[in-house]
Enzyme design. Structure first.
Site, PDB file in Angstrom:
ATOM      1  CB  CYS A 205      -0.859   0.182   1.289  1.00 13.75           C
ATOM      2  SG  CYS A 205      -2.116  -1.553   1.318  1.00 13.75           S
TER       3      CYS A 205
ATOM      4  CB  CYS B  95      -4.227  -0.865  -0.719  1.00 11.98           C
ATOM      5  SG  CYS B  95      -2.462  -1.935  -0.747  1.00 11.98           S
TER       6      CYS B  95
END
Ligand code: N1C
Length: 259
Positions: free
Chosen positions: A93, A174
């Site tokens: 992420c 993400c």
């Protein structure tokens, strides 16, 4: 030399040329599988524990099975599904960077930032295919890596591959996601590009907090589009409607990107 001897000579040359061409295609195909296998092995050995046990031989088989012996104009998303199944992995992420018409620049940025950016080509599936071309032929086991673009299909096996891989990538990115777009083309955000047609529509509100957009302009060159242009407004609308925060900044140099 008699006519018979001449015909014999000609026949011999023809056979040699035939064998040569056959062997060339055979080796080319081998080349492709070898390159994929090597890339798979080196990627898996490079430290990601999740991938260490993946069977590269099986992955290469799934990759080639997707398009070998098939009409190159009729490759479907389903053809690449087994390959995708074998290569799926978790993504880091807040490091993901997307791009459209700026591949070289994003790769340069990645070098500058000492690999702290994660691109599609940093996944196993992206790494194996990066900068390669391939296509098959109905009724033959040849793998062509040279003249694939010449068959005027709506979608080549390579096009379908990147769409399948990019859809999976976008569904799984993400945190804060970056994207570098070009201000030197008429539409910095093009709905027909893979970024516009596959990645943006598949970003997940539950996973992505923000899409940070940078539009890069050639120093001294014509600015065709920018953050205030209509194509970026369209992107902003789509992203906001998906519940994701959107920002956009016009830049002249990669140094202005602060991730
Ligand atoms: O069509 P695009 O760009 O918008 O696709 C780029 C977009 C990126 O965000 C990547 O995550 O989609 C992903 N991607 C690749 O990683 C990739 N590597 C190589 C898509 N395509 C990729 N390629 C090849 O570049 C492929 O042949 C595809 O058709 C082009 C797309 O380049 P683009 O038009 O600049």
């Amino acid at each position: 030399m008699g006519i018979k001897a001449l015909a014999l000579c000609f026949g011999f040359v023809l056979i040699c040329v035939g064998i040569g061409i056959g062997l060339w295609f055979h080796l080319k195909g081998k080349d492709f599988s070898q390159v994929i296998l090597q890339r798979c092995k080196s990627y898996n050995a490079s430290g990601n524990p999740e991938l260490r046990d993946r069977d590269c031989q099986q992955i290469v088989e799934a990759f080639t099975k997707a398009f070998v012996s098939k009409d190159p104009c009729k490759i479907t998303w389903e053809d690449y599904a087994p390959l995708l199944q074998l290569t799926k992995q978790a993504l880091p992420c807040d490091k993901i960077f997307l791009w459209s018409k700026t591949k070289g620049l994003v790769e340069e940025l990645q070098q500058k930032q000492k690999n702290d950016l994660f691109l599609m080509r940093d996944t196993l599936i992206g790494h194996m295919a990066d900068n390669l071309k391939w296509c098959g032929k109905e009724g033959s086991s040849e793998i062509n890596t040279e003249s694939c673009q010449k068959n005027n299909c709506e979608e080549s096996p390579v096009d379908v591959f990147w769409k399948v891989a990019s859809k999976w990538f976008a569904e799984n990115v993400c945190g804060v996601v970056g994207v570098l777009l070009s201000g030197s083309v008429s539409q910095a955000f093009n709905r027909n590009s893979i970024f516009g047609s596959v990645e943006v529509p598949n970003l997940k509100r539950a996973l992505v907090t923000k899409l940070q957009t940078w539009v890069i302009h050639n120093k001294g060159g014509d600015a065709s589009d920018s953050c205030s242009g209509s194509s970026i407004s369209e992107l902003e609308k789509i992203v906001r409607e998906r519940g994701i925060v959107f920002t956009c900044k016009d830049i002249q140099s990669l140094d202005q990107i602060d991730t």
